[in-house]
Design a protein around this motif. Structure first.
Motif, mmCIF file in Angstrom:
data_model
loop_
_atom_site.group_PDB
_atom_site.id
_atom_site.type_symbol
_atom_site.label_atom_id
_atom_site.label_comp_id
_atom_site.label_asym_id
_atom_site.label_seq_id
_atom_site.Cartn_x
_atom_site.Cartn_y
_atom_site.Cartn_z
ATOM 1 N N ALA A 120 0.825 -1.203 0.000
ATOM 2 C CA ALA A 120 0.000 0.000 0.000
ATOM 3 C C ALA A 120 0.857 1.250 0.000
ATOM 4 O O ALA A 120 0.583 2.218 -0.725
ATOM 5 C CB ALA A 120 -0.933 -0.012 1.210
ATOM 6 N N ILE A 121 1.899 1.260 0.821
ATOM 7 C CA ILE A 121 2.780 2.424 0.898
ATOM 8 C C ILE A 121 3.492 2.644 -0.430
ATOM 9 O O ILE A 121 3.609 3.775 -0.922
ATOM 10 C CB ILE A 121 3.791 2.249 2.046
ATOM 11 N N THR A 122 3.963 1.560 -1.029
ATOM 12 C CA THR A 122 4.619 1.661 -2.337
ATOM 13 C C THR A 122 3.656 2.227 -3.376
ATOM 14 O O THR A 122 4.015 3.094 -4.189
ATOM 15 C CB THR A 122 5.125 0.288 -2.796
ATOM 16 N N ASN A 123 2.428 1.744 -3.332
ATOM 17 C CA ASN A 123 1.417 2.212 -4.273
ATOM 18 C C ASN A 123 1.151 3.703 -4.100
ATOM 19 O O ASN A 123 1.050 4.458 -5.075
ATOM 20 C CB ASN A 123 0.121 1.416 -4.074
ATOM 21 N N LEU A 124 1.026 4.144 -2.851
ATOM 22 C CA LEU A 124 0.788 5.559 -2.586
ATOM 23 C C LEU A 124 1.966 6.412 -3.045
ATOM 24 O O LEU A 124 1.784 7.496 -3.600
ATOM 25 C CB LEU A 124 0.517 5.779 -1.099
ATOM 26 N N HIS A 125 3.174 5.919 -2.825
ATOM 27 C CA HIS A 125 4.352 6.655 -3.294
ATOM 28 C C HIS A 125 4.323 6.798 -4.811
ATOM 29 O O HIS A 125 4.686 7.850 -5.354
ATOM 30 C CB HIS A 125 5.627 5.951 -2.839
ATOM 31 N N ASN A 126 3.867 5.756 -5.494
ATOM 32 C CA ASN A 126 3.781 5.822 -6.952
ATOM 33 C C ASN A 126 2.724 6.832 -7.395
ATOM 34 O O ASN A 126 2.927 7.568 -8.373
ATOM 35 C CB ASN A 126 3.441 4.438 -7.516
ATOM 36 N N ILE A 127 1.596 6.850 -6.685
ATOM 37 C CA ILE A 127 0.526 7.782 -7.037
ATOM 38 C C ILE A 127 0.990 9.228 -6.924
ATOM 39 O O ILE A 127 0.696 10.063 -7.788
ATOM 40 C CB ILE A 127 -0.705 7.549 -6.133
ATOM 41 N N PHE A 128 1.731 9.530 -5.860
ATOM 42 C CA PHE A 128 2.119 10.916 -5.593
ATOM 43 C C PHE A 128 3.543 11.244 -6.059
ATOM 44 O O PHE A 128 4.056 12.319 -5.740
ATOM 45 C CB PHE A 128 2.001 11.208 -4.093
#
Length: 280
Positions: free
Chosen positions: A202-210
């Motif tokens: 989830a954290i990796t995904n959020l980093h990718n989004i932002f």
């Protein structure tokens, strides 16, 4: 974005929301504004709705007059954007979903109308239908929201659940319209908690989004969520708080208990709720 729907009950608090909506219309590339008022006539002494009556017609005419007055007040703020007026003898929020779909609404703006209005708006099934099932972003504007100030920063609050349904297209429209500092605030049980595989994903995904926005990532504990979110937002001079209420998880609970009420009572920061959707 093209069409902005502004709900009003003709109160000053609703007008503040209309002003705020007009203020952010240009950056969001809004080309059409709909001022909307819903009323419902009932049989005296009962909760039964009636329609096609003289009373309903009279209320409709009065509503259109009030909508015209509100239009006159915000038109100078959006001189190049047409404003449409709609008054309907209908019950919200169920009808608003179809209205948004048929009118191609891209964002819904509403005010916070004091304790009684807030309790009706933010508690129970009304909120679930209006916010989590609206299908479009919903912007709630507290009555003390300052106007005329440039956007300073945006806080995106998440509990890391259902991260794969963050509606990035709608999120990016706001982030691109207001190029300010972005803080991603994770609601965690413990800041130094050992992450499970799903949490790391989830954290990796959020980093990718932002990634392209150079966002800052921080954490607060769930124990004092409202105070933590407001304190963090105020310390970072946030002009907008963004959430994605999922069907389950903490963010969904924002709109089913006193957390949303406390946020609205104690904050002058507008709250933007984005509808869950697949990442694209």
């Amino acid at each position: 974005m093209k069409t902005m729907l502004i709900l009003t009950d003709f109160s000053e608090n609703a007008f503040r929301a209309a002003e705020y909506g007009a203020q952010i219309a240009d950056p969001l590339h809004i080309t059409r504004i709909i001022l909307y008022h819903a009323f419902q006539t009932v049989v005296m002494g009962t909760d039964l709705p009636v329609s096609n009556t003289q009373e309903s017609r009279q209320i409709y005419l009065e509503s259109m007059e009030n909508l015209a007055l509100q239009q006159d007040r915000i038109k100078p703020m959006v001189p190049n954007i047409p404003i449409e007026l709609v008054a309907e003898d209908i019950s919200l929020p169920v009808h608003i979903q179809n209205f948004c779909k048929h009118q191609g609404v891209d964002i819904l703006v509403m005010g916070v109308s004091g304790r009684s209005g807030l309790e009706r708006l933010l508690l129970g099934s009304t909120t679930s239908l209006m916010i989590t099932e609206s299908g479009v972003p919903v912007l709630m504007v507290p009555k003390d929201t300052p106007l005329g100030r440039p956007m300073q920063s945006i806080v995106f609050a998440t509990d890391l659940k259902d991260h794969s349904t963050v509606p990035v297209h709608q999120l990016y429209e706001f982030l691109d319209a207001f190029p300010v500092d972005i803080q991603v605030l994770n609601i965690a049980k413990e800041k130094d908690e050992k992450y499970v595989v799903e949490t790391k994903e989830a954290i990796t995904n959020l980093h990718n989004i932002f990634e392209k926005y150079n966002a800052t990532f921080d954490y607060i504990k769930e124990d004092h969520t409202v105070e933590g979110i407001l304190d963090y937002s105020n310390r970072h001079h946030a002009s907008l708080l963004v959430v994605v209420p999922q069907q389950r998880g903490f963010m969904a609970s924002l709109f089913h208990n006193s957390i949303s009420k406390k946020l609205a009572y104690n904050s002058n920061i507008p709250l933007l709720s984005l509808p869950p959707g697949a990442i694209c």
